[in-house]
Write a protein that holds these residues in place. Structure first.
Motif, short mmCIF file in Angstrom:
data_model
loop_
_atom_site.label_atom_id
_atom_site.label_comp_id
_atom_site.label_asym_id
_atom_site.label_seq_id
_atom_site.Cartn_x
_atom_site.Cartn_y
_atom_site.Cartn_z
N HIS A 172 0.82 -1.21 0.00
CA HIS A 172 0.00 0.00 0.00
C HIS A 172 0.85 1.26 0.00
O HIS A 172 0.52 2.25 -0.66
CB HIS A 172 -0.93 0.02 1.22
N PHE A 173 1.95 1.22 0.73
CA PHE A 173 2.80 2.40 0.83
C PHE A 173 3.72 2.57 -0.39
O PHE A 173 4.01 3.68 -0.80
CB PHE A 173 3.65 2.33 2.10
N GLN A 174 4.15 1.46 -0.94
CA GLN A 174 5.16 1.52 -2.02
C GLN A 174 4.55 1.68 -3.41
O GLN A 174 5.24 2.11 -4.34
CB GLN A 174 6.02 0.26 -1.97
N ASN A 175 3.29 1.35 -3.57
CA ASN A 175 2.64 1.47 -4.88
C ASN A 175 2.17 2.91 -5.07
O ASN A 175 1.20 3.35 -4.46
CB ASN A 175 1.46 0.50 -4.98
N ASP A 176 2.85 3.63 -5.96
CA ASP A 176 2.54 5.05 -6.17
C ASP A 176 1.17 5.27 -6.78
O ASP A 176 0.64 6.39 -6.74
CB ASP A 176 3.61 5.70 -7.05
#
Length: 326
Positions: A172-176
């Motif tokens: 969730h955090f790494q997928n821009d």
């Protein structure tokens, strides 16, 4: 009329849409045909229901547009109806080329299609029309619960309701592409899909709110037409949308007890999977497209032509293909 036939692209399982065009077109020209196109037409229910079908390349193939154009010219097709998000931009970009050959593609402008395909841009669009949207959080400053969805998604793919910190992952955090959004409480709000009809001059001519009662595989399974605050609200805020034509499918949240609280979700500039309910209620977008684009008639406001409180319950049916070899 030379080019009187209709083509439904990426037809898949849109049997009801094909049948609506067959019914309305053949009232005007009994010999006219409604064709369907798909990558695997033998596996498409809509292609078997159509008067004829075509095997076309995948949407990202370099010859996709040229093949569609060739098939249209060969089969006297004068009207193209796109049905899925991933084909819209290519058809919008080539709309003028088709028109030069006497073929109308019912697709909004490139700018508007691009806006609809990007959830952040369409949020800005709604804001410019004084329509509220869920607040977007940064990924280092958010409030739980929250809703996550991709900026270019469709069919509810890659969406998440996050209620606790444990629900969040590195993905969730790494997928821009994933947006962190304010969660709209479903206990307080109801979701509606509105079928909007825009005439050639980009004027809103009809609104049918459909209450989503049950969804399966991203497509409405049970739905109800409802006359509510969304009708006058959208008449006021979206009466004219530059570049918008044909059927648009727009989603909104409406508060259960305070009708002044409305949040927009997104717009898809194409027929939605639940359009058959609007059609059967009397909002005959199919006929209006034929009138405008094949018969060159003018469409006036038709806000009051549809039946309120009409329930649609869908079910599975079978189409048999004899002698299928795979």
């Amino acid at each position: 009329m030379e080019n009187v036939n209709v083509l439904i692209t990426s037809a898949g399982r849109r049997v009801s849409l094909v049948r609506s065009f067959q019914k309305e077109l053949k009232r005007i020209v009994p010999t006219a045909k409604v064709f369907a196109a798909d990558v695997k037409p033998m596996m498409s229910a809509a292609c078997h229901i159509a008067d004829g079908h075509f095997d076309v390349p995948k949407l990202d193939a370099p010859d996709y547009i040229s093949v569609i154009l060739y098939l249209c010219k060969k089969n006297n097709i004068g009207l193209i109806i796109p049905t899925i998000d991933t084909e819209l931009l290519a058809l919008a970009q080539n709309k003028a080329m088709f028109k030069a050959e006497g073929i109308e593609v019912v697709i909004s402008s490139i700018k508007f299609v691009n806006a609809c395909r990007n959830k952040r841009v369409i949020h800005d669009f709604f804001g410019s029309h004084d329509i509220k949207v869920a607040n977007e959080y940064t990924k280092d400053n958010y409030v739980l619960p929250l809703f996550i969805k991709p900026i270019d998604g469709s069919r509810s793919v890659d969406t998440y309701v996050i209620k606790t910190e444990d629900d969040l992952t590195d993905y969730h955090f790494q997928n821009d592409k994933l947006m962190f959004l304010e969660y709209i409480d479903h206990d307080k709000f109801e979701e509606f899909t509105c079928d909007l009809y825009y005439s050639k001059d980009h004027q809103l001519r009809c609104i049918v709110p459909r209450k989503r009662l049950s969804v399966r595989d991203g497509e409405v399974y049970k739905a109800l037409t409802v006359s509510n605050e969304l009708v006058p609200y959208l008449k006021k805020h979206l009466k004219f949308v530059k570049g918008a034509v044909g059927c648009l499918t727009a989603q909104f949240f409406l508060h259960k007890t305070d009708a002044s609280q409305i949040y927009a979700i997104e717009i898809n500039p194409r027929f939605g999977g639940g359009y058959p309910l609007s059609y059967l209620s009397g909002a005959n977008y199919t006929k209006w497209l034929i009138d405008e684009y094949l018969l060159e008639k003018t469409i006036e406001d038709k806000f009051d032509v549809w039946e309120r409180d009409l329930l649609m319950i869908r079910y599975d049916d079978e189409i048999l293909v004899h002698g299928f070899k795979g």
